[in-house]
Design an enzyme around this catalytic site. Structure first.
Site, PDB file in Angstrom:
ATOM      1  N   THR A 277       0.819  -1.215   0.000  1.00 40.92           N
ATOM      2  CA  THR A 277       0.000   0.000   0.000  1.00 40.92           C
ATOM      3  C   THR A 277       0.853   1.265   0.000  1.00 40.92           C
ATOM      4  O   THR A 277       0.646   2.174  -0.795  1.00 40.92           O
ATOM      5  CB  THR A 277      -0.865   0.031   1.274  1.00 40.92           C
ATOM      6  OG1 THR A 277      -0.013  -0.218   2.395  1.00 40.92           O
ATOM      7  CG2 THR A 277      -1.952  -1.018   1.240  1.00 40.92           C
ATOM      8  N   PHE A 406      -7.893   5.850   3.340  1.00 40.59           N
ATOM      9  CA  PHE A 406      -7.590   4.985   4.478  1.00 40.59           C
ATOM     10  C   PHE A 406      -8.845   4.370   5.087  1.00 40.59           C
ATOM     11  O   PHE A 406      -8.827   3.877   6.204  1.00 40.59           O
ATOM     12  CB  PHE A 406      -6.793   5.761   5.529  1.00 40.59           C
ATOM     13  CG  PHE A 406      -5.396   6.128   5.060  1.00 40.59           C
ATOM     14  CD1 PHE A 406      -4.372   5.192   5.096  1.00 40.59           C
ATOM     15  CD2 PHE A 406      -5.127   7.393   4.546  1.00 40.59           C
ATOM     16  CE1 PHE A 406      -3.089   5.518   4.644  1.00 40.59           C
ATOM     17  CE2 PHE A 406      -3.849   7.729   4.096  1.00 40.59           C
ATOM     18  CZ  PHE A 406      -2.824   6.781   4.138  1.00 40.59           C
ATOM     19  N   CYS A 413      -7.884   2.434   8.576  1.00 41.34           N
ATOM     20  CA  CYS A 413      -6.494   1.983   8.627  1.00 41.34           C
ATOM     21  C   CYS A 413      -5.821   2.335   9.952  1.00 41.34           C
ATOM     22  O   CYS A 413      -5.734   3.500  10.318  1.00 41.34           O
ATOM     23  CB  CYS A 413      -5.718   2.617   7.487  1.00 41.34           C
ATOM     24  SG  CYS A 413      -4.010   2.075   7.424  1.00 41.34           S
TER      25      CYS A 413
HETATM   26 MN1  MNH Z   1      -4.007   0.127   6.006  1.00 43.96          MN
HETATM   27  C1  MNH Z   1      -7.067  -1.053   7.047  1.00 43.96           C
HETATM   28  C2  MNH Z   1      -5.526   1.674   3.342  1.00 43.96           C
HETATM   29  C3  MNH Z   1      -0.999   1.524   5.143  1.00 43.96           C
HETATM   30  C4  MNH Z   1      -2.444  -1.733   8.415  1.00 43.96           C
HETATM   31  N1  MNH Z   1      -5.925   0.260   5.318  1.00 43.96           N
HETATM   32  C5  MNH Z   1      -7.062  -0.263   5.918  1.00 43.96           C
HETATM   33  C6  MNH Z   1      -8.225   0.134   5.179  1.00 43.96           C
HETATM   34  C7  MNH Z   1      -7.785   0.892   4.122  1.00 43.96           C
HETATM   35  C8  MNH Z   1      -6.345   0.976   4.218  1.00 43.96           C
HETATM   36  C9  MNH Z   1      -8.637   1.530   3.040  1.00 43.96           C
HETATM   37  C10 MNH Z   1      -9.675  -0.227   5.511  1.00 43.96           C
HETATM   38  C11 MNH Z   1     -10.137  -1.423   4.708  1.00 43.96           C
HETATM   39  C12 MNH Z   1     -11.581  -1.814   4.938  1.00 43.96           C
HETATM   40  O1  MNH Z   1     -12.397  -1.011   5.384  1.00 43.96           O
HETATM   41  O2  MNH Z   1     -11.897  -2.958   4.622  1.00 43.96           O
HETATM   42  N2  MNH Z   1      -3.381   1.316   4.464  1.00 43.96           N
HETATM   43  C13 MNH Z   1      -4.157   1.848   3.492  1.00 43.96           C
HETATM   44  C14 MNH Z   1      -3.326   2.677   2.627  1.00 43.96           C
HETATM   45  C15 MNH Z   1      -2.046   2.643   3.148  1.00 43.96           C
HETATM   46  C16 MNH Z   1      -2.090   1.782   4.324  1.00 43.96           C
HETATM   47  C17 MNH Z   1      -3.819   3.402   1.400  1.00 43.96           C
HETATM   48  C18 MNH Z   1      -0.789   3.312   2.702  1.00 43.96           C
HETATM   49  C19 MNH Z   1      -0.726   4.344   1.898  1.00 43.96           C
HETATM   50  N3  MNH Z   1      -2.069  -0.086   6.641  1.00 43.96           N
HETATM   51  C20 MNH Z   1      -0.991   0.653   6.225  1.00 43.96           C
HETATM   52  C21 MNH Z   1       0.160   0.363   7.056  1.00 43.96           C
HETATM   53  C22 MNH Z   1      -0.246  -0.583   7.976  1.00 43.96           C
HETATM   54  C23 MNH Z   1      -1.643  -0.853   7.718  1.00 43.96           C
HETATM   55  C24 MNH Z   1       1.535   0.998   6.897  1.00 43.96           C
HETATM   56  C25 MNH Z   1       0.527  -1.224   9.087  1.00 43.96           C
HETATM   57  C26 MNH Z   1       1.608  -0.743   9.641  1.00 43.96           C
HETATM   58  N4  MNH Z   1      -4.648  -1.188   7.426  1.00 43.96           N
HETATM   59  C27 MNH Z   1      -3.814  -1.850   8.320  1.00 43.96           C
HETATM   60  C28 MNH Z   1      -4.619  -2.690   9.194  1.00 43.96           C
HETATM   61  C29 MNH Z   1      -5.967  -2.496   8.812  1.00 43.96           C
HETATM   62  C30 MNH Z   1      -5.940  -1.525   7.699  1.00 43.96           C
HETATM   63  C31 MNH Z   1      -4.090  -3.586  10.306  1.00 43.96           C
HETATM   64  C32 MNH Z   1      -7.204  -3.118   9.447  1.00 43.96           C
HETATM   65  C33 MNH Z   1      -7.651  -2.241  10.599  1.00 43.96           C
HETATM   66  C34 MNH Z   1      -8.863  -2.776  11.346  1.00 43.96           C
HETATM   67  O3  MNH Z   1      -9.817  -3.211  10.709  1.00 43.96           O
HETATM   68  O4  MNH Z   1      -8.828  -2.705  12.566  1.00 43.96           O
END
Ligand code: MNH
Length: 471
Positions: A277, A406, A413
């Protein structure tokens, strides 16, 4: 035999691609290799809400900013797990991303790990992010000719995340190819996602088992590597990183801890959710900067003003929020190419979407960010790259929830601050250190893996010298 439609929306029918066939429905409108990219083409003229049927599985998509904003209202709606996400539970179980809203391990992991993701927690990751960026520069400087941007950014984000979260080094910079673990992990998960689309087909369960058998070696390799990583640390009481917190912290009230299996699910989740991501976000930003010389000059000027004339200078933790223009460049890249291209929402109780469409808790809609972030009722000239859309005064003028890279609500996120801190830090250092030029004949191609990343995009990086910095 009566075959019920899954996600039936009480029998309501929405516009669809128009080539619907008996039994298979809309099979074939989206290639399983790049379903979202195809959807962005065939869904473009179908209006704010439309559907796709594959055998007995119905998918409902939302493309307008207005409907998306309504679905992001956390008082009425919550995260849903569509088949592509449910299929990942085979690997990630009830880890944070793939857990159902009411699964106890979601609440427990969320509460244990939240403190490791606050803005101030980034202070402890800052030196790791700086050191990893230095290794990227050394890696680049050992090579001749243009660099593959997505490949470089993937090495960087994979190392940063694994070092910061698990104190593990994947050695990404010591070989040209990514670590085999990364490939195995991504292939295993991609296979899972594709399998998710098959399960409602006649014979789908059988096909699913065949796919699993073919994938078993890959999955065993990934699981073993993660279990070894956990075992290595389980004797230590060190809680300086995410793995340490998961192994050694219990809930302050209930005293509960995460199980070793759940910890494996969480590690896989962080590795997957956290590296591709961010890598895509960085790569798209560099692509748009290389194509917009005026933005590039402004971003470099900001880097120079804050970091001074030594191209080895590094930002302090406190300086990261000062790179306001660079942050806007990143925000704008994630508007045009949200690297997580979609997420799904369900109502908490029976409700009417837009006062028109009955929705029950078992129904879900997929918010397609590629459409929402380019909805012409919210964004002027939506295909134009313009970081100033994210000037505070302009953000204020837009309706709430028109920009959601996010996600939304409680399940948004958890790694947002991590991704933003890392991305701004790395962009500032790259822009301060190098002049970039892309091949003018390159046409943006997007690779759809678990997330969206630029494909085959190369940059020529020319070290900047002090006199250039002093312009
Ligand atoms: Mn990330 C959930 C986008 C970086 C860990 N992330 C989500 C969701 C999106 C998302 C959209 C929600 C999805 C859903 O509703 O089904 N995340 C991103 C983007 C980036 C990103 C666009 C970078 C740019 N994410 C990161 C990083 C980490 C991470 C870096 C860890 C260090 N994300 C997560 C986790 C979840 C999540 C864990 C789930 C959270 C939850 O449901 O509690």
């Amino acid at each position: 035999m009566v075959r019920t439609l899954k996600n039936d929306w009480s029998g309501q029918i929405f516009p669809h691609a128009g080539r619907r066939k008996p039994l298979i429905g809309d099979l074939g409108v989206s290639s399983p290799r790049h379903p979202i990219l195809d959807l962005l083409a065939w869904g473009a003229d179908l209006g704010p809400i439309f559907e796709m049927r594959i055998f007995r599985q119905n998918f409902v998509f939302v493309s307008s900013a207005e409907l998306a904003a309504e679905l992001c209202d956390e008082t009425r709606f919550c995260k849903a797990l569509p088949p592509a996400i449910t299929a990942l539970r085979q690997y990630a179980g009830d880890g944070l991303f793939t857990a159902e809203n009411d699964e106890p391990n979601w609440q427990l992991a969320h509460e244990l790990l939240m403190p490791a993701f606050t803005k101030s927690a980034m202070q402890s990751y800052h030196p790791i992010m700086l050191a990893t960026a230095d290794e990227l520069f050394a890696f680049w400087e050992r090579q001749a000719g243009p660099v593959d941007v997505t490949q470089s950014m993937t090495k960087l984000t994979m190392e940063t995340l694994s070092r910061a979260a698990f104190s593990h080094d994947f050695g990404s910079f010591t070989s040209q190819q990514p670590h085999p673990f990364v490939g195995a992990m991504i292939r295993a998960l991609e296979t899972g996602r594709r399998k998710g689309g098959l399960l409602t087909a006649p014979g789908g369960a059988l096909l699913g088992r065949l796919i699993d058998r073919r994938n078993a070696g890959q999955q065993a390799y990934v699981d073993k590597m993660l279990d070894d990583l956990i075992a290595e640390r389980s004797a230590s009481s060190d809680d300086h990183d995410l793995l340490g917190i998961m192994l050694n912290t219990s809930h302050p009230e209930s005293g509960e801890r995460l199980s070793p299996l759940n910890i494996r699910y969480q590690i896989l989740t962080f590795l997957v959710a956290g590296h591709e991501t961010t890598s895509g976000a960085l790569s798209f930003t560099l692509y748009y900067l290389s194509r917009n010389p005026h933005c590039l000059a402004k971003a470099q000027q900001e880097a120079d003003e804050i970091l001074g004339d030594d191209s080895d200078a590094v930002p302090t933790f406190e300086q990261i929020p000062k790179f306001r223009y660079i942050r806007r460049c990143l925000d704008e890249a994630l508007r045009i190419w949200p690297t997580v291209p979609a997420f799904a929402r369900s109502p908490r109780g029976e409700t009417m979407l837009a006062d028109a469409y009955r929705m029950r808790p078992q129904d879900w809609a997929i918010i397609v960010l590629g459409f929402v972030h380019r909805d012409p009722s919210v964004w002027d000239d939506p295909d134009v790259y313009d970081p100033d859309r994210f000037l505070p005064a302009n953000v204020k003028k837009r309706p709430a929830h028109s920009y959601k890279p996010f996600g939304a609500g409680l399940r948004a996120c958890i790694g947002r601050q991590f991704a933003l801190h890392e991305s701004v830090l790395v962009l500032a250092r790259i822009l301060h250190r190098y002049d970039l030029s892309g091949d003018p004949d390159y046409e943006l191609a997007v690779d759809e893996r678990l997330t969206m990343v630029p494909k085959g995009f190369e940059l020529d990086l020319v070290p900047r010298r002090a006199p250039a910095l002093l312009r």
